[in-house]
Structure formats: C-alpha cells, structure tokens
Write an enzyme that holds these catalytic residues in place. Structure first.
Site, PDB file in Angstrom:
ATOM      1  N   ASN A  13     -16.171  29.383  -1.657  1.00 39.99           N
ATOM      2  CA  ASN A  13     -16.873  28.208  -1.143  1.00 39.99           C
ATOM      3  C   ASN A  13     -16.251  27.898   0.213  1.00 39.99           C
ATOM      4  OD1 ASN A  13     -17.980  25.726  -0.541  1.00 39.99           O
ATOM      5  ND2 ASN A  13     -17.614  24.832  -2.545  1.00 39.99           N
ATOM      6  N   ARG A  95     -21.088  30.342  -2.186  1.00 44.36           N
ATOM      7  CA  ARG A  95     -21.930  29.152  -2.036  1.00 44.36           C
ATOM      8  C   ARG A  95     -22.473  29.144  -0.612  1.00 44.36           C
ATOM      9  NH1 ARG A  95     -20.427  23.636  -0.046  1.00 44.36           N
ATOM     10  NH2 ARG A  95     -22.202  22.286  -0.527  1.00 44.36           N
ATOM     11  N   LEU A 211     -21.159  12.165  -6.331  1.00 44.79           N
ATOM     12  CA  LEU A 211     -20.448  11.312  -5.390  1.00 44.79           C
ATOM     13  C   LEU A 211     -19.104  11.941  -5.057  1.00 44.79           C
ATOM     14  CD1 LEU A 211     -21.119   7.809  -7.017  1.00 44.79           C
ATOM     15  CD2 LEU A 211     -22.517   9.040  -5.336  1.00 44.79           C
ATOM     16  N   SER A 213     -16.981  13.567  -1.154  1.00 45.71           N
ATOM     17  CA  SER A 213     -16.949  13.289   0.284  1.00 45.71           C
ATOM     18  C   SER A 213     -18.358  13.375   0.863  1.00 45.71           C
ATOM     19  CB  SER A 213     -16.008  14.256   0.999  1.00 45.71           C
ATOM     20  OG  SER A 213     -16.395  15.595   0.751  1.00 45.71           O
ATOM     21  N   GLY A 214     -19.149  14.313   0.353  1.00 49.15           N
ATOM     22  CA  GLY A 214     -20.596  14.312   0.532  1.00 49.15           C
ATOM     23  C   GLY A 214     -21.211  13.721  -0.722  1.00 49.15           C
ATOM     24  N   ASP A 285     -12.181   7.577   2.168  1.00 51.48           N
ATOM     25  CA  ASP A 285     -11.842   7.776   0.757  1.00 51.48           C
ATOM     26  C   ASP A 285     -11.713   6.429   0.059  1.00 51.48           C
ATOM     27  OD1 ASP A 285     -10.729   8.376  -1.723  1.00 51.48           O
ATOM     28  OD2 ASP A 285      -9.423   9.943  -0.923  1.00 51.48           O
ATOM     29  N   ARG A 287     -10.355   5.648  -2.626  1.00 53.67           N
ATOM     30  CA  ARG A 287      -9.021   5.442  -3.191  1.00 53.67           C
ATOM     31  C   ARG A 287      -8.097   4.770  -2.184  1.00 53.67           C
ATOM     32  NH1 ARG A 287      -7.809  11.527  -4.901  1.00 53.67           N
ATOM     33  NH2 ARG A 287      -8.625  11.708  -2.768  1.00 53.67           N
ATOM     34  N   GLY A 331     -16.003  14.200  -7.228  1.00 53.79           N
ATOM     35  CA  GLY A 331     -14.707  13.542  -7.169  1.00 53.79           C
ATOM     36  C   GLY A 331     -14.731  12.051  -7.394  1.00 53.79           C
ATOM     37  N   ILE A 332     -15.535  11.312  -6.645  1.00 56.17           N
ATOM     38  CA  ILE A 332     -15.619   9.864  -6.814  1.00 56.17           C
ATOM     39  C   ILE A 332     -16.348   9.520  -8.101  1.00 56.17           C
ATOM     40  CG2 ILE A 332     -16.537   7.739  -5.811  1.00 56.17           C
ATOM     41  CD1 ILE A 332     -16.201   9.121  -3.042  1.00 56.17           C
ATOM     42  N   GLU A 334     -16.587  11.153 -10.855  1.00 56.86           N
ATOM     43  CA  GLU A 334     -15.816  11.472 -12.062  1.00 56.86           C
ATOM     44  C   GLU A 334     -14.572  10.615 -12.215  1.00 56.86           C
ATOM     45  OE1 GLU A 334     -14.890  15.659 -12.064  1.00 56.86           O
ATOM     46  OE2 GLU A 334     -16.902  16.149 -11.334  1.00 56.86           O
TER      47      GLU A 334
END
Length: 396
Positions: A13, A95, A211, A213-214, A285, A287, A331-332, A334
């Site tokens: 990827n 990918r 959800l 970074s993209g 981010d 977080r 990432g976000i 989950e």
C-alpha cells in the site's frame, strides 16, 4: 497464473511518503485474515525515514536523496528475501487508488494495463503515481512475478448512474469526469465481515463510516454500494484530517482569482493544510485535539468535523429510505469513542441510542437495546482483501 503450493502473497500500500506491507501465507486455507509479517516505512521523503516491521527492531533508514522511494522499496525487498527462506513469493498485490471507468475488478498488471493506469494519474495525481512506481520497479526486477492491481474505486461500480454523474457539461462525462468513490477495499471487507457476523441483519440499509486521516461514508443495500461521499477525487465529502471535504467551488475560484494562488498552491492547501488541521491550527488528529478543546479554534474544528459526518449520514439515510445499521471503521472510527458518541448523540432523531459503556470499551456493538439502529464497530482489513484477490487470480 497458477498457484504453487506454499506460495506467500505480498501486499503493498504505497502512499506519497509511506509504504505499508503485509505478507500472507496462501498455503493455509482459508487464507488467514492476519498477515504472517507486516510493517511500514514512513517519512520516506523526510530527513529520517523509519522502518517498522513485526518481529524486528525499528530502524532509521539512510535512503538515496535522489530516489528515496525506490530505496525504501529495495529495503522492504531485502527484508522480505531474508524471511522467505525456502518459501516462494507467488504474487504481489497493490492497492491502486483509481481504476478509472475501465477496471472494476482486480487485474494482473502487464505493460498495457500499466499504461492504462498511468492515464488515470490526472484523476488522482496525489495518489495514483506511487503504486505505479512500485509496480514498475518490480516489473523491472522480477518480470516473472505476477503483480495484481486492486482498485479503491471498484467497490462503488454498483452505484446507479445518477450517483456517478456530476452537474457539468455532458461531454465531460466521456473524459472521465464523474463521481467514482474511494476506500473501496475497506468497504469490500466490511461487506464480507458484516455478512459473516450479522447475516441478514447487515443486508438492509447500512451506512459504513470509514473515519481515518482520510474519511468517507458508504451507503450499502444488500451489502452493495449504492452511494458514497467521496466523488471524482479523494477531496470530496467529509471533512478529514488535512483535507477539506466537500467545498463550494466558488471558494476555489476566490483563492485563485482574489488571493492569486496557483493551481499547485490551491491543491496543496486543499489536500494538506485544510480539514481538522486547517480549522484548528493545531493538528489533524482528534487524539491531539480533544485534550485541547478549551481552545476555541480546536472546539470549532471538532464540532465542524462531527457536523459534517452527521449531515452526510442524514443525506445517505434519505437515499437509502431509512437506516438499519451504522458501522464505524478505520483508525478514528475504530478507536475514538468520543467522536462515535458525539455522532450518535446527534442521530437520536433516527432512533440511534448508544450504550456508553460498550462504546467506551470499543465493543463490537455499541448501541443500546432500545436503539432502532444497530451501531457497530468493525476493524477494517484492506490488506487481506487485496491478498484474497491476488489468490483468486492465481487459482483462476
């Protein structure tokens, strides 16, 4: 492309400054969902590129400044060779962000296919070139090694034409100016795993929220894409970490005509300096932003981020004619319980009711028993989807 017993499958990827890789063991049937080995090289174009891989110490790489990307690929190749032993690499799956209006399924890459994929670079100039660079390098080194392109646009081939069309002069359709949709490998995995986990409960009116970074949403019916928020480019739809999402085109004209910005400067702003980073002035981010919500700009950035998600879920719910299931992934999606809670609280009008304890624990189902909409959290697995596609071509 015949499969040899004991083959290993490598998935790459490739992004503009990073390469993620995963190695799957095709000798095991069914194909394991978790890779036998995985890792990444990050910061390829920076001063201190970092190599990370399972079972190995992290390392800072010294890459050729004139061609750091090829250097990163060669480092991964060397580490792979050290792991293969007596085993054989059967294929490499890539990918590839854009398959244009021609490629709707994974395809083995040869010179003709590679030429086609290069022609789509204008459709995805910040994403398409990097996978093609890796494919071309491996074709030169190992022309006998099968390489399979797996397209992020392919899953959305099922959306109706009215969803693909843009309200522009009709002749532009023939030039490929249309809504394609992206994150298709992630949504393909969602379609697979949701069917396994929920059966018919996932085959109704489902919205998946990728959800990271993209970011994008995909409306599914019968686990097939019927609408999505990303369109002609990966800039469309939701507000993202550094990307703007859907934007009044008049704002782009203003930047060029009044601010005097050139095409490259505008492109850099929309892809790299906007979204959560641009509005907060701090970070892309959540977080890093959530602990700083006392700052007005940070609070506004997070509020706008959630508002755009909620608004687009409402729009896709209208297209679906209702909503039975909402799934958070990437990432976000989950890992960020606060963002999930704020989105779901704003969807109470739809009958969404969150179980706060389950949500805080990142449970598989985070909706309460009284919720009219099942809300689920499901890790994505784009690498396995690509590896499975390569295996199917090898066996076919």
């Amino acid at each position: 492309m015949a499969k040899a017993a004991g083959d290993l499958l490598l998935v790459l990827n490739c992004g503009s400054s990073s390469i993620k890789f995963a190695l799957f063991d095709a000798a095991i049937s069914p194909l394991p969902r978790q890779p036998a080995w995985s890792g990444k090289v990050e910061g390829i174009t920076g001063a201190a590129p970092r190599y990370e891989a399972s079972g190995e110490p992290d390392a800072t790489l010294a890459l050729d400044a004139d061609d750091p990307y090829t250097g990163a690929l060669m480092h991964i190749r060397e580490r792979l060779q050290a792991r293969l032993g007596e085993r054989r690499l059967g294929a490499v799956a890539h990918r590839v962000v854009h398959g244009g209006s021609k490629y709707f399924a994974p395809v083995q890459v040869d010179a003709a296919v590679l030429a086609d994929l290069r022609s789509y670079i204008p459709l995805a100039p910040l994403h398409q070139p990097f996978a093609l660079e890796a494919i071309e390098a491996l074709l030169g080194l190992h022309p006998e090694l099968p390489q399979v392109a797996c397209f992020d646009t392919a899953f959305h081939h099922t959306v109706p034409k009215v969803e693909q069309m843009l309200p522009l002069p009709r002749e532009l359709w023939d030039e490929g100016l249309r809504r394609y949709g992206f994150h298709g490998l992630s949504y393909a995995y969602m379609a697979t795993v949701l069917a396994e986990r929920y059966g018919d409960g996932a085959r109704g009116r489902t919205i998946c929220a990728h959800l990271g970074s993209g970011a994008s949403l995909c409306a599914m019916h019968g686990l097939r894409s019927v609408a999505t928020t990303m369109g002609f480019s990966a800039l469309d739809g939701l507000m993202m970490g550094t990307r703007c999402g859907a934007l009044d085109p008049g704002a782009v004209l203003y930047l060029m005509q009044v601010r005097g910005l050139g095409v490259d400067a505008v492109g850099h702003m929309l892809y790299h300096d906007s979204g959560l980073l641009g509005v907060s002035g701090v970070s892309g981010d959540p977080r890093e932003l959530l602990p700083r919500e006392g700052e007005a700009a940070v609070a506004e950035a997070l509020a706008l981020y959630v508002r755009r998600i909620v608004r687009e879920i409402g729009a896709l719910t209208a297209v679906l004619g209702g909503l039975d299931m909402l799934v958070f992934t990437a990432g976000i999606g989950e890992h960020n319980a606060v963002i999930r809670e704020r989105v779901c609280d704003a969807l109470g009008w739809l009958g969404v009711a969150l179980d706060t304890r389950a949500n805080a624990a990142h449970a598989a189902v985070v909706s309460g028993p009284e919720s009219r909409v099942r809300v689920a959290v499901e890790p994505t697995n784009e690498e396995w989807i690509a590896a499975r596609a390569a295996l199917e071509l090898m066996q076919g």
